[in-house]
Design a protein around this motif. Structure first.
Motif, PDB file in Angstrom:
ATOM      1  N   ILE A   1      43.614  18.625  -4.198  1.00 40.69           N
ATOM      2  CA  ILE A   1      42.333  18.041  -3.801  1.00 40.69           C
ATOM      3  C   ILE A   1      41.423  18.084  -5.021  1.00 40.69           C
ATOM      4  O   ILE A   1      41.237  19.144  -5.622  1.00 40.69           O
ATOM      5  N   CYS A   2      40.857  16.941  -5.393  1.00 40.51           N
ATOM      6  CA  CYS A   2      39.980  16.930  -6.568  1.00 40.51           C
ATOM      7  C   CYS A   2      38.552  16.515  -6.235  1.00 40.51           C
ATOM      8  O   CYS A   2      37.671  16.559  -7.105  1.00 40.51           O
ATOM      9  N   SER A   3      38.317  16.110  -4.979  1.00 41.24           N
ATOM     10  CA  SER A   3      36.967  15.703  -4.589  1.00 41.24           C
ATOM     11  C   SER A   3      36.913  15.582  -3.075  1.00 41.24           C
ATOM     12  O   SER A   3      37.957  15.493  -2.409  1.00 41.24           O
ATOM     13  N   GLU A   4      35.707  15.600  -2.525  1.00 37.41           N
ATOM     14  CA  GLU A   4      35.525  15.335  -1.106  1.00 37.41           C
ATOM     15  C   GLU A   4      34.417  14.297  -0.933  1.00 37.41           C
ATOM     16  O   GLU A   4      33.537  14.162  -1.783  1.00 37.41           O
ATOM     17  N   ILE A   5      34.487  13.553   0.164  1.00 39.61           N
ATOM     18  CA  ILE A   5      33.523  12.492   0.456  1.00 39.61           C
ATOM     19  C   ILE A   5      33.034  12.686   1.881  1.00 39.61           C
ATOM     20  O   ILE A   5      33.844  12.852   2.800  1.00 39.61           O
ATOM     21  N   MET A   6      31.737  12.672   2.072  1.00 36.67           N
ATOM     22  CA  MET A   6      31.151  12.715   3.408  1.00 36.67           C
ATOM     23  C   MET A   6      30.640  11.326   3.760  1.00 36.67           C
ATOM     24  O   MET A   6      29.861  10.742   3.006  1.00 36.67           O
ATOM     25  N   LEU A   7      31.095  10.794   4.882  1.00 39.01           N
ATOM     26  CA  LEU A   7      30.717   9.437   5.268  1.00 39.01           C
ATOM     27  C   LEU A   7      30.224   9.419   6.707  1.00 39.01           C
ATOM     28  O   LEU A   7      30.922   9.869   7.614  1.00 39.01           O
ATOM     29  N   GLU A   8      29.009   8.892   6.902  1.00 37.96           N
ATOM     30  CA  GLU A   8      28.506   8.701   8.263  1.00 37.96           C
ATOM     31  C   GLU A   8      29.306   7.582   8.915  1.00 37.96           C
ATOM     32  O   GLU A   8      29.497   6.509   8.334  1.00 37.96           O
ATOM     33  N   ILE A   9      29.787   7.829  10.126  1.00 38.19           N
ATOM     34  CA  ILE A   9      30.647   6.878  10.814  1.00 38.19           C
ATOM     35  C   ILE A   9      29.895   6.226  11.970  1.00 38.19           C
ATOM     36  O   ILE A   9      29.427   6.901  12.890  1.00 38.19           O
ATOM     37  N   SER A  10      29.786   4.910  11.913  1.00 43.72           N
ATOM     38  CA  SER A  10      29.161   4.146  12.992  1.00 43.72           C
ATOM     39  C   SER A  10      30.188   3.168  13.551  1.00 43.72           C
ATOM     40  O   SER A  10      30.738   2.344  12.817  1.00 43.72           O
ATOM     41  N   HIS A  11      30.467   3.271  14.847  1.00 42.90           N
ATOM     42  CA  HIS A  11      31.483   2.425  15.473  1.00 42.90           C
ATOM     43  C   HIS A  11      30.841   1.242  16.189  1.00 42.90           C
ATOM     44  O   HIS A  11      29.802   1.378  16.843  1.00 42.90           O
ATOM     45  N   ASN A  12      31.492   0.090  16.079  1.00 39.57           N
ATOM     46  CA  ASN A  12      30.993  -1.136  16.685  1.00 39.57           C
ATOM     47  C   ASN A  12      32.096  -1.815  17.485  1.00 39.57           C
ATOM     48  O   ASN A  12      33.264  -1.785  17.095  1.00 39.57           O
ATOM     49  N   LEU A  13      31.710  -2.435  18.586  1.00 37.81           N
ATOM     50  CA  LEU A  13      32.661  -3.196  19.392  1.00 37.81           C
ATOM     51  C   LEU A  13      32.681  -4.630  18.866  1.00 37.81           C
ATOM     52  O   LEU A  13      31.657  -5.321  18.884  1.00 37.81           O
ATOM     53  N   LEU A  14      33.852  -5.066  18.388  1.00 34.78           N
ATOM     54  CA  LEU A  14      33.999  -6.385  17.775  1.00 34.78           C
ATOM     55  C   LEU A  14      34.937  -7.252  18.606  1.00 34.78           C
ATOM     56  O   LEU A  14      35.897  -6.764  19.181  1.00 34.78           O
ATOM     57  N   ALA A  15      34.663  -8.553  18.643  1.00 38.08           N
ATOM     58  CA  ALA A  15      35.535  -9.487  19.364  1.00 38.08           C
ATOM     59  C   ALA A  15      35.218 -10.911  18.930  1.00 38.08           C
ATOM     60  O   ALA A  15      34.215 -11.173  18.257  1.00 38.08           O
ATOM     61  N   ARG A  16      36.076 -11.851  19.350  1.00 38.92           N
ATOM     62  CA  ARG A  16      35.822 -13.275  19.084  1.00 38.92           C
ATOM     63  C   ARG A  16      34.853 -13.865  20.107  1.00 38.92           C
ATOM     64  O   ARG A  16      34.059 -14.741  19.787  1.00 38.92           O
ATOM     65  N   GLY A  17      34.942 -13.384  21.342  1.00 34.54           N
ATOM     66  CA  GLY A  17      34.112 -13.926  22.411  1.00 34.54           C
ATOM     67  C   GLY A  17      33.015 -12.971  22.818  1.00 34.54           C
ATOM     68  O   GLY A  17      32.494 -12.205  22.010  1.00 34.54           O
ATOM     69  N   ASN A  18      32.679 -12.963  24.131  1.00 28.67           N
ATOM     70  CA  ASN A  18      31.659 -12.044  24.631  1.00 28.67           C
ATOM     71  C   ASN A  18      32.319 -10.897  25.388  1.00 28.67           C
ATOM     72  O   ASN A  18      33.541 -10.873  25.590  1.00 28.67           O
ATOM     73  N   ILE A  19      31.496  -9.969  25.845  1.00 25.51           N
ATOM     74  CA  ILE A  19      32.028  -8.753  26.448  1.00 25.51           C
ATOM     75  C   ILE A  19      32.774  -9.037  27.762  1.00 25.51           C
ATOM     76  O   ILE A  19      33.716  -8.323  28.118  1.00 25.51           O
ATOM     77  N   LYS A  20      32.409 -10.106  28.466  1.00 26.10           N
ATOM     78  CA  LYS A  20      33.062 -10.426  29.736  1.00 26.10           C
ATOM     79  C   LYS A  20      34.495 -10.910  29.553  1.00 26.10           C
ATOM     80  O   LYS A  20      35.301 -10.823  30.477  1.00 26.10           O
ATOM     81  N   SER A  21      34.805 -11.419  28.365  1.00 29.65           N
ATOM     82  CA  SER A  21      36.149 -11.950  28.110  1.00 29.65           C
ATOM     83  C   SER A  21      37.134 -10.882  27.638  1.00 29.65           C
ATOM     84  O   SER A  21      38.324 -11.139  27.490  1.00 29.65           O
ATOM     85  N   ILE A  22      36.649  -9.666  27.412  1.00 35.58           N
ATOM     86  CA  ILE A  22      37.493  -8.607  26.849  1.00 35.58           C
ATOM     87  C   ILE A  22      38.412  -8.004  27.911  1.00 35.58           C
ATOM     88  O   ILE A  22      37.954  -7.516  28.941  1.00 35.58           O
ATOM     89  N   LYS A  23      39.712  -8.027  27.650  1.00 38.29           N
ATOM     90  CA  LYS A  23      40.714  -7.494  28.577  1.00 38.29           C
ATOM     91  C   LYS A  23      41.416  -6.245  28.033  1.00 38.29           C
ATOM     92  O   LYS A  23      42.111  -5.551  28.761  1.00 38.29           O
ATOM     93  N   LYS A  24      41.242  -5.958  26.749  1.00 38.20           N
ATOM     94  CA  LYS A  24      41.852  -4.781  26.129  1.00 38.20           C
ATOM     95  C   LYS A  24      41.098  -4.450  24.849  1.00 38.20           C
ATOM     96  O   LYS A  24      40.504  -5.335  24.220  1.00 38.20           O
ATOM     97  N   VAL A  25      41.109  -3.176  24.479  1.00 40.82           N
ATOM     98  CA  VAL A  25      40.393  -2.708  23.295  1.00 40.82           C
ATOM     99  C   VAL A  25      41.363  -1.982  22.373  1.00 40.82           C
ATOM    100  O   VAL A  25      42.096  -1.088  22.805  1.00 40.82           O
TER     101      VAL A  25
END
Length: 263
Positions: free
Chosen positions: A69-93
């Protein structure tokens, strides 16, 4: 860990900038192999998340690898829900197992009947959604831009202080900076008080332990390997003295590296 736009990729950009060549790998194992084969100078791997805890695959890789190990990185993680359509069309994640753990409450409250499907990376999840209008991915904003997806909902992580620690691995450790951390791994005989006896010299010498994890050794039932992070550099006289003493009382011992402390 690829393809492009994973959080590991973002961590690499944070550490090295945009003027180096990045090579995506399909697994953490492959990242280690790339460095061991000298096809790349550095590798970036996740080690722990503030919500879900340690990444066991990364810890296990250090058992048989000589990389440091030669270094460490701290990264804030922000998760987003992505899709081609809208939320009503989502059948699986689609997303990574760890990501589903970090968004568990939001998914239960907002998409309770939608099945979640584990894939190798968040960017792979986004890649799948390019071809499937009924699919959604949990991934980064960069993934949305790169794969041409809509951000249906931003910041769906359950903990707004969600961060991941990444390690940079290479053939050599780093020079002393005066504000360092050292990672070691070891196993001890299975007897009463064995771990206490091993850790006591750190306390006696005022060396702060910032992390301790255990993993099955894979060699013997109920035999464990301990991973410890401690403050100080291997070249510090006090740290070297304690680690030399530790080495004499363990079945297996390895210094994983000393590196500048972040955060």
């Amino acid at each position: 860990l690829g393809p492009e736009a994973t959080f590991t990729h973002l961590a690499g950009i944070k550490r090295f900038g945009s003027n180096v060549a990045y090579f995506p790998c399909s697994s953490i194992t492959d990242v280690f192999r790339e460095i061991e084969a000298e096809r790349s100078d550095y590798g970036v791997v996740p080690i722990e998340n503030s919500t879900e805890g340690v990444i066991s695959h990364t810890l296990d890789m250090f058992i048989n690898s000589d990389l440091k190990i030669c270094s460490e990185i701290m990264l804030e993680i922000s998760h987003n829900l992505l899709a081609r359509g809208n939320i009503k069309s989502i059948k699986k994640v689609y997303s990574k197992q760890e990501v589903f753990g970090q968004c568990r409450i939001w998914l239960e409250e907002n998409m309770p009947n939608v099945p979640v499907i584990e894939v190798s990376s968040t960017a792979k999840a986004a890649e799948i959604c390019m071809e499937d209008p009924a699919a959604a991915a949990i991934a980064s904003e960069l993934a949305a831009k790169l794969y041409g997806l809509q951000i249906i909902k931003k910041r769906i992580e359950d903990n707004i202080n969600n961060s991941t620690r990444f390690l940079v691995i290479a053939e050599k450790s780093s020079e002393r900076t005066g504000r360092d951390k050292t990672s070691v791994m070891f196993s001890v005989k299975d007897r009463v008080g064995a771990l206490y006896d091993i850790l006591r010299p750190f306390s006696e010498n005022n060396i702060n332990l910032t992390k301790i994890e255990s993993r099955p050794s894979g060699k013997k039932v109920w035999e464990y390997i301990f991973f410890v992070d401690l403050e100080g550099h291997i070249d510090d006289k006090k740290v070297k003295m304690v680690l030399d003493e530790l080495k004499n009382h363990t079945l297996f011992f390895k210094v994983l590296g000393s590196y500048a402390k972040k955060g």
